[in-house]
Structure formats: C-alpha cells, structure tokens
Design a protein around this motif. Structure first.
Motif, PDB file in Angstrom:
ATOM      1  N   LYS A 276      27.827  40.040  31.013  1.00  0.00           N
ATOM      2  CA  LYS A 276      29.082  40.663  30.538  1.00  0.00           C
ATOM      3  C   LYS A 276      29.734  41.439  31.677  1.00  0.00           C
ATOM      4  O   LYS A 276      30.940  41.333  31.921  1.00  0.00           O
ATOM      5  N   ASN A 277      28.933  42.251  32.389  1.00  0.00           N
ATOM      6  CA  ASN A 277      29.470  43.043  33.493  1.00  0.00           C
ATOM      7  C   ASN A 277      30.016  42.147  34.599  1.00  0.00           C
ATOM      8  O   ASN A 277      31.036  42.465  35.232  1.00  0.00           O
ATOM      9  N   TYR A 278      29.328  41.038  34.829  1.00  0.00           N
ATOM     10  CA  TYR A 278      29.798  40.116  35.857  1.00  0.00           C
ATOM     11  C   TYR A 278      31.174  39.544  35.480  1.00  0.00           C
ATOM     12  O   TYR A 278      32.089  39.489  36.313  1.00  0.00           O
ATOM     13  N   LEU A 279      31.313  39.120  34.223  1.00  0.00           N
ATOM     14  CA  LEU A 279      32.601  38.567  33.774  1.00  0.00           C
ATOM     15  C   LEU A 279      33.694  39.623  33.767  1.00  0.00           C
ATOM     16  O   LEU A 279      34.871  39.318  34.019  1.00  0.00           O
ATOM     17  N   ILE A 280      33.312  40.886  33.474  1.00  0.00           N
ATOM     18  CA  ILE A 280      34.295  41.979  33.533  1.00  0.00           C
ATOM     19  C   ILE A 280      34.823  42.115  34.956  1.00  0.00           C
ATOM     20  O   ILE A 280      36.027  42.302  35.185  1.00  0.00           O
ATOM     21  N   ALA A 281      33.914  42.008  35.956  1.00  0.00           N
ATOM     22  CA  ALA A 281      34.323  42.097  37.366  1.00  0.00           C
ATOM     23  C   ALA A 281      35.228  40.929  37.745  1.00  0.00           C
ATOM     24  O   ALA A 281      36.243  41.096  38.439  1.00  0.00           O
ATOM     25  N   VAL A 282      34.850  39.729  37.300  1.00  0.00           N
ATOM     26  CA  VAL A 282      35.686  38.551  37.574  1.00  0.00           C
ATOM     27  C   VAL A 282      37.069  38.725  36.954  1.00  0.00           C
ATOM     28  O   VAL A 282      38.099  38.434  37.583  1.00  0.00           O
ATOM     29  N   ASN A 283      37.108  39.203  35.721  1.00  0.00           N
ATOM     30  CA  ASN A 283      38.386  39.430  35.038  1.00  0.00           C
ATOM     31  C   ASN A 283      39.243  40.446  35.799  1.00  0.00           C
ATOM     32  O   ASN A 283      40.464  40.298  35.897  1.00  0.00           O
ATOM     33  N   GLY A 284      38.616  41.487  36.345  1.00  0.00           N
ATOM     34  CA  GLY A 284      39.352  42.477  37.127  1.00  0.00           C
ATOM     35  C   GLY A 284      40.022  41.854  38.336  1.00  0.00           C
ATOM     36  O   GLY A 284      41.190  42.155  38.646  1.00  0.00           O
ATOM     37  N   GLU A 285      39.277  40.986  39.058  1.00  0.00           N
ATOM     38  CA  GLU A 285      39.860  40.321  40.219  1.00  0.00           C
ATOM     39  C   GLU A 285      41.003  39.389  39.799  1.00  0.00           C
ATOM     40  O   GLU A 285      42.039  39.303  40.468  1.00  0.00           O
ATOM     41  N   ILE A 286      40.794  38.694  38.683  1.00  0.00           N
ATOM     42  CA  ILE A 286      41.839  37.789  38.176  1.00  0.00           C
ATOM     43  C   ILE A 286      43.094  38.574  37.790  1.00  0.00           C
ATOM     44  O   ILE A 286      44.222  38.159  38.089  1.00  0.00           O
ATOM     45  N   GLU A 287      42.932  39.724  37.140  1.00  0.00           N
ATOM     46  CA  GLU A 287      44.082  40.559  36.765  1.00  0.00           C
ATOM     47  C   GLU A 287      44.824  41.048  38.009  1.00  0.00           C
ATOM     48  O   GLU A 287      46.062  41.105  38.029  1.00  0.00           O
ATOM     49  N   THR A 288      44.072  41.451  39.052  1.00  0.00           N
ATOM     50  CA  THR A 288      44.700  41.906  40.300  1.00  0.00           C
ATOM     51  C   THR A 288      45.542  40.801  40.918  1.00  0.00           C
ATOM     52  O   THR A 288      46.705  41.015  41.305  1.00  0.00           O
ATOM     53  N   LEU A 289      44.959  39.608  41.007  1.00  0.00           N
ATOM     54  CA  LEU A 289      45.682  38.485  41.598  1.00  0.00           C
ATOM     55  C   LEU A 289      46.893  38.094  40.749  1.00  0.00           C
ATOM     56  O   LEU A 289      47.984  37.838  41.274  1.00  0.00           O
ATOM     57  N   TYR A 290      46.702  38.093  39.437  1.00  0.00           N
ATOM     58  CA  TYR A 290      47.792  37.672  38.539  1.00  0.00           C
ATOM     59  C   TYR A 290      48.966  38.661  38.588  1.00  0.00           C
ATOM     60  O   TYR A 290      50.131  38.261  38.540  1.00  0.00           O
ATOM     61  N   SER A 291      48.671  39.963  38.697  1.00  0.00           N
ATOM     62  CA  SER A 291      49.752  40.955  38.748  1.00  0.00           C
ATOM     63  C   SER A 291      50.592  40.767  40.011  1.00  0.00           C
ATOM     64  O   SER A 291      51.814  40.949  40.002  1.00  0.00           O
ATOM     65  N   LEU A 323      38.873  40.270  49.739  1.00  0.00           N
ATOM     66  CA  LEU A 323      38.463  41.354  48.843  1.00  0.00           C
ATOM     67  C   LEU A 323      38.269  40.865  47.405  1.00  0.00           C
ATOM     68  O   LEU A 323      37.721  41.581  46.576  1.00  0.00           O
ATOM     69  N   LEU A 324      38.766  39.682  47.117  1.00  0.00           N
ATOM     70  CA  LEU A 324      38.572  39.076  45.792  1.00  0.00           C
ATOM     71  C   LEU A 324      37.484  38.011  45.945  1.00  0.00           C
ATOM     72  O   LEU A 324      37.743  36.813  45.894  1.00  0.00           O
ATOM     73  N   LYS A 325      36.219  38.454  46.152  1.00  0.00           N
ATOM     74  CA  LYS A 325      35.147  37.544  46.584  1.00  0.00           C
ATOM     75  C   LYS A 325      34.853  36.434  45.584  1.00  0.00           C
ATOM     76  O   LYS A 325      34.464  35.324  45.964  1.00  0.00           O
TER      77      LYS A 325
END
Length: 758
Positions: A276-291, A323-325
């Motif tokens: 769950k924590n891993y997917l939360i981190a992935v989602n954070g990177e995706i949100e950063t890129l999408y914004s 930075l979005l590894k």
C-alpha cells in the motif's frame, strides 16, 4: 428604412419610418400598438410565426394573416423589454450574464490573447499533436482517478483498493475450481461469472444441472456454489480494470517499478501494508508529473498574469525525471525530453512573452477601471445608493453589485432592487451589451417612463451622450412619455440628433407625424396660439386656461367660467354668496377678453354655448378630437335656469372619463412643454368613441322647442366660428405679450429691491 406591418393585434396597417444610425422616437398614447411593433419585428427576425399577434377578430379567419415587410436589412435585432431583464440580468454570480465577454473580451483583447497563445503554442502543441504524450496524460489521469487518494494516502473504496483487496484469484485459482480456468481467464470473465452465479438460484428446482442439464446435480452443487463464494462479479470487474491499467502504464515505469507492481498484481491474499505504501509513493510521483502536464496544457495569459519572473515560472514547468524514480523509464525519458526541449524554446521567448502579458494585463485593468467609473458615476448622479465592481472569478472578470452601506456582494439583485432601480441597472447594462453585440437595430420598448424627472434625464444622457453609448446606432425608442421627446428633441437635439414622430392609431391604421423642435411649445405658447383658433370654443377655453395658468382670475376669467357653465346670467362669488355680476363687471370682463378676441361679447357667445343644435353641428363638422371633447362636455350640461348656480348633467359620466374631460378645461396635470393637441391627436380614440356614442343620444333629441323659441343672442355673432381677422388677433396677442413682459419685468425688479432691503 420603412417597415410595414399588417393585421397584428390592434394594428390593421402601419408604415413605420426608421432613420438609420440615429435615435428614432415614436411617441404615442397607451394602446396605440407600440409593443406590437416591437414584437412583430422581434418575431420576424427570429423567423418565428406572427400568428401569436393575430387580432382576435381574425382568430377564425385564416385568410387574414399577420405580416411584416421592409426588414431585409436587419439580420440582428436586440430588444430591451421584460424578457431581456428576466433572462440576461441579475445572475447570482454576476450582475449581467457573460459580463466578461461584454466588458473585457473585445477585438483588442482577442488579438493580444492570440499573440500570447502563438508564443506558447510550441509547448501546448505537444499535448494536442504528440500521441505518446497524450497517452501518458490519459493514463496518469486514469491512475489518479482509480487510486482515489485520501488524507491517509490509501483509499479502500477506490477502484484500485477494491480490485486489489482480496488478491488476484484469476492468477491464483482456488483448489477445486481449476476446471474453470479457461472461463476465468477469458475476455468475458465478468459476464460468465454473472451468468454462472445467476444459475445458482435454480439449483434447488430440479435434479438436473441448470447449466448443462446433466444428472447427479448433488455431486456438482458444492463446486458450483464455491464459484459464487470466491468470485463476486463486481470485485472481478475492479480487478480486471486495475490489471489493464497497470499493464498499459508499465511501459512508462522503471524496471524496478514494473517488478514491484507485477508482484502486487498477482498477490494471493490481497495487498500488504508495505505494498500500500509503495503504491501511495507511486501515486505521489504520478500526481506530480500529471500536475506539470496540466500546467503545460493550460499555459497562457492566466499562467503568467500575476508573475514578475516569467523565466523562473516557465523553468519550473520542466520535468526532473530522475527524481521520479518509479517513472524513470526509457519511454518516459524520451517523451520528457521533447517536453523539456519545448519549454527551453519558450524560455528564449520569455522577454517577448512578458511584454505581451503586461500589455494584456494593462488593457484589462484599463477596461475594468473605465467601466467601474462609468457605471458608478451614473449611479451617483442619478441618485442610486449602489456601486459596482469587477472581481476575478474562474479566471474571468465579473461585474458585481454592492450597496454603498454594505460590503458584501449582492447576489439577489432582482429581489433586492426596487422596480425603478432594477430598470435603471437593466437599461445601462443593456446598452453595454448592445454595443458589444452590434445589432442592426436596437429597440427600447417604453424604457424610462417609470422614472422620475432627474433619473429620466440621467438615463437618457447616459444612453445617448458620453464615451460609450448608442450615438450613431440605429435605435427605435417607443414611449408614451412625452418628456423623452422634450429632452431628446428640445433640450439635447444638437447632441443626440434624434428624430421624433407622433403615432396615432386611427381605426387600426397607424399614422405618423413628425415632431420637430418648433412643435414643442410651452403651455403659454400653445394657449396663445389656440386663442386664435377658428373655433370660438377652442379660443375661449384656451383663454380661460391662460388666465388660470397666470393665476389671473380677473373679471375675464369669471365671465368665461360662467360661459362654460352655460349661465345665461353670469354670477360672481363674493364672500360666501354667489350674486349676479353687475353690468360694470361684465363690461370689464368683456374688455379683458377682447384684448385677445376683439369681437367677443358674452351675449353673442352664450347663445352658441346654450344651443345644442349649434354644439352638435360643431361636433360633427370638426375633425379635431380636442374640439369634439369640448362640444361633448357642454352638450352634457343642462342649460341652468336663471338664479340656479348648480351644474346639472344630462347623464352620469364615470369619474375617469369625467377627469379626462375636465383636464382639457383646466391646467391640472399639463407639462411645462407640450405638442399642440389641436395639431396632434392627443385625445385617445376610446375617449372619442365614447363621445360619439353619447352624441348619438343628442342627435335623437327633439330640439323643435329650441328652434321655435331660439335662444337670444346677437345674430351677427350667432356662429360657431369667429369671422374676425386672424391678423388682428395676432396683433393683439403680440401687443399683450409685450405688455405682460414689461409688467412682469417691473414686478421682478420691485421684488428684487424688496429682497435686497430685507
């Protein structure tokens, strides 16, 4: 432009002249057909049927059709009426619908905006023309939507949370159900499960299988029911959706991210806390890129209008992929490289871009300040305790309303404002809207009759004089308020350049008559002019009104008052008593009247006034409604007996009708300026029709006794017309005017000296 209207409401036929590029005022009494003219034009421009205007008398006659012609030049017409006020104005979020388009978005704004868009299009085009980048944006958005992050990061009720909660039982088929693997891994897994689970409801009906109809159903029941227990269709639907999304996204994921996500996809027992924590981190990177992608898609004036350092702002849009590894794949690196290259090109144009943005910003500020001041100045000098402002909402300027004693925006203008305030705002806002839309014809249907004097002038001044107004626009103003004509033609004609017409509805036919500045006369001018009328009745009535207007209730006034009460022997009020006038008083009164009408004697005219035959003859011979009305009034008074001072009507007249008649004898509600009722038919047709109906009764009266016993009077004056020289009358009037001016000047000087002494 000549517009012809036929068979619409109370108009049988009308030919309306409209001069282009100027104000056209059509002044008419209520009930003439002004609103019908506006409606007919409006319906025709919209290509709508005019049948709604079909007169009631033709409702069953389809051979008579409402029609309008002469509007070929008109492609767009804007009408100020109640419908416009109700649908366009006083919105909850702004004072007028689309205020940004009306006040800000003009040709200069659009040109500036296009130049700004041209500079940033290289970045924007990546998201409209590059299919890979468009695909990335869509995948990122779908992942964010399905992940449905909460404050804690993980959303159990999101599509991803629901799909991964129980593990992947499509890859890890429970023991005993392996036989169903082809169905569980087919393209129609969910449909097959729904069909299979529905069949469970029929297991108890018979002894054969509800799916294959084979015997020995009892041996198969447990396995069949286990499918229902292990595979709930909605859960499988979420799982399949997640698997599809993650597989599409995998080409843009780093190798390590792919490995971890593949493990999550094929979990047996559901998702672990670490996953769950891993997917939360992935989602954070995706949100950063999408914004960042969203910012680049929407780049434009709004992105930079409040920013001083444009280079820093543009640079911040660049994507730092290392930075979005989890997203740092070869495919993603290729796409990000093209995005960053486009941003570098935009940085080179930053100086030019900044200049264009400052220019656009200054243009908006200038417009906002102009319209705020323009509207608020009007509100102040018109006496309205309100102000407007332009605020930015949803990246657009919106016009809002405040009260001068309240700091919050008024969101219910139609309920808060009085009727007059509402109409004043409506008219001014309509003006700006019409200027923006540039219609071929602007129609104002009785726009300012509900206002008092100073507000009428303020609104008229605003509409036709000033920086932004209807000047040089083709405007049709329909009104029953004569003050509009006075202000536009008499007071402001050199500034407005208006044309005015009087409309008369004569048995359904609309007649137009020019009203020029010379036609607008003061009350006194009209009185003096009509004293020289060929009709002795009109001459004497206006002389009496002139005496009343000048507050000169002299012996001449007393004598005329007796005359119009049909008294054979004139009387005068002395104290509380009415007594006959003396010969000296009668002579004095006659001399005062003879200053205007040289041949006047009381004895000669009372014979005419008391003769119903002569009054009927005068009524039928004149075509002037005003003169008909005077005859009608006198015909409805009985000739009083000598010594009886009370008027007695032949028949009762209703109060409204009576007031209208009396106002033509007195000066109760007259304007300071008028058009001459002898020359313009100001008597409503229904009033004249009422007179005609009443006259029929008089025509039937047997006047044999009057013919046998004629009323005494001088034979030479026993006519309804005065045969005296018109030139002589004008000479007397001019002399009298000169005497009055000299006398009044002397009185004013004496009054001024008295004031100085005091």
């Amino acid at each position: 432009m000549q517009i012809n209207i036929k068979h619409c409401n109370n108009i049988n036929e009308a030919s309306i002249e409209i001069a282009e590029n100027r104000l056209n005022i059509k002044y008419a009494l209520n009930g003439t057909g002004k609103s019908t003219i506006a409606k007919a034009i409006s319906l025709a421009i919209k290509d709508a049927t005019l049948d709604i205007l079909r007169p009631f008398k033709y409702k069953d006659n389809q051979n008579i059709t409402p029609s309008i012609s002469g509007i070929d030049k008109l492609s767009k017409v804007l009408i100020f009426n109640e419908e416009y006020v109700n649908t366009i104005l006083f919105q909850k979020i702004e004072l007028i619908k689309n205020s940004f388009e009306i006040f800000i978005k003009d040709e200069n704004y659009i040109k500036n905006q296009e130049k700004i868009e041209e500079l940033v299009n290289e970045v924007k085009n990546l998201f409209t023309q590059n299919e890979t980048i468009k695909e990335i944006g869509k995948l990122l958005q779908n992942f964010i939507d399905d992940f449905k992050a909460t404050k804690t990061g993980w959303a159990a009720n999101g599509t991803m949370g629901k799909g991964l909660a129980k593990g992947n039982k499509l890859e890890n088929i429970p023991t005993g159900l392996e036989v169903y693997e082809p169905f569980l891994k087919s393209e129609n897994t969910v449909k097959w499960l729904q069909w299979h689970i529905t069949g469970n409801d029929y297991l108890s009906i018979g002894k054969c299988c509800p799916f294959c109809s084979s015997d020995n159903i009892e041996a198969k029941k447990e396995i069949i029911q286990k499918i229902k227990k292990e595979y709930e269709p909605k859960y499988i639907e979420h799982l399949l959706k997640m698997i599809e999304l993650l597989e599409k996204l995998s080409i843009f994921l780093s190798d390590d991210a792919k490995t971890q996500i593949n493990k999550i996809k094929i979990n047996i027992d559901g998702i672990s806390p670490e996953q769950k924590n891993y997917l939360i981190a992935v989602n954070g990177e995706i949100e950063t890129l999408y914004s960042k992608i969203l910012s680049m898609q929407n780049i434009g004036y709004q992105s930079f209008k409040d920013i001083d350092d444009i280079v820093a702002t543009i640079s911040s849009l660049k994507i730092d992929l290392p930075l979005l590894k989890n997203l740092n794949s070869a495919k993603m690196a290729e796409s990000v490289s093209s995005i960053n290259a486009a941003i570098d090109e935009l940085i080179k144009k930053a100086g030019n871009l900044k200049g264009k943005i400052i220019k656009q910003k200054n243009l908006i500020v200038k417009k906002v300040n102009f319209y705020k001041k323009d509207i608020n100045d009007f509100l102040e000098y018109a006496g309205y305790n309100y102000k407007v402002d332009m605020i930015e909402k949803d990246e657009e300027s919106r016009l809002v309303l405040y009260h001068n004693e309240f700091n919050e925006i008024i969101t219910s203008g139609s309920e808060t404002l009085s009727y007059g305030e509402r109409n004043a705002f409506a008219l001014i806002l309509f003006m700006y809207d019409a200027i923006k839309q540039k219609p071929d014809l602007i129609i104002l249907d009785d726009p300012i009759s509900s206002f008092d004097g100073n507000k009428k002038f303020a609104i008229l001044n605003k509409l036709f004089i000033g920086k932004k107004n209807f000047h040089d626009k083709t405007v049709l103003l329909l009104s029953h308020d004569f003050s509009v004509v006075i202000d536009s033609i008499y007071n402001l004609n050199d500034k407005i350049g208006a044309k005015a017409f009087f409309l008369e509805n004569k048995n359904g036919r609309i007649l137009e008559k020019d009203i020029t500045k010379s036609d607008i006369l003061s009350y006194k001018q009209i009185a003096l002019k009509n004293i020289s009328s060929k009709s002795i009745l009109t001459s004497l009535i206006y002389l009496r009104r002139l005496f009343e207007f000048e507050n000169e209730k002299n012996m001449g006034y007393q004598l005329l008052s007796n005359l119009f009460h049909k008294r054979n022997i004139p009387i005068i009020n002395k104290g509380e008593l009415f007594i006959p006038m003396t010969e000296g008083e009668i002579t004095k009164g006659e001399k005062e009247i003879q200053c205007y009408i040289p041949d006047f004697t009381y004895k000669s005219v009372i014979g005419i006034i008391r003769s119903n035959v002569k009054l009927l003859e005068a009524y039928h011979n004149t075509s002037v409604g005003y003169e008909k009305l005077q005859c009608y009034r006198l015909l409805n008074l009985e000739n009083p007996e000598d010594g009886n001072f009370e008027d007695k009507q032949i028949k009762e007249i209703d109060n409204v009708f009576k007031k209208f008649i009396n106002e033509t004898f007195h000066i109760e509600n007259d304007y300071l300026f008028q058009i001459n009722p002898i020359e313009y038919e100001l008597i409503p047709e229904y009033i004249l029709n009422k007179c005609d109906d009443g006259i029929k009764d008089h025509d039937r009266i047997n006047l044999t006794d009057e013919i046998k016993n004629p009323i005494q009077g001088d034979d030479k004056d026993d006519k309804i017309e005065v045969d005296s020289s018109q030139d002589k009358i004008h000479e007397v009037i001019e002399q009298h005017l000169g005497d009055m001016i000299t006398e009044r000047s002397a009185r004013q000087k004496k009054k001024n000296r008295k004031g100085t002494n005091q």
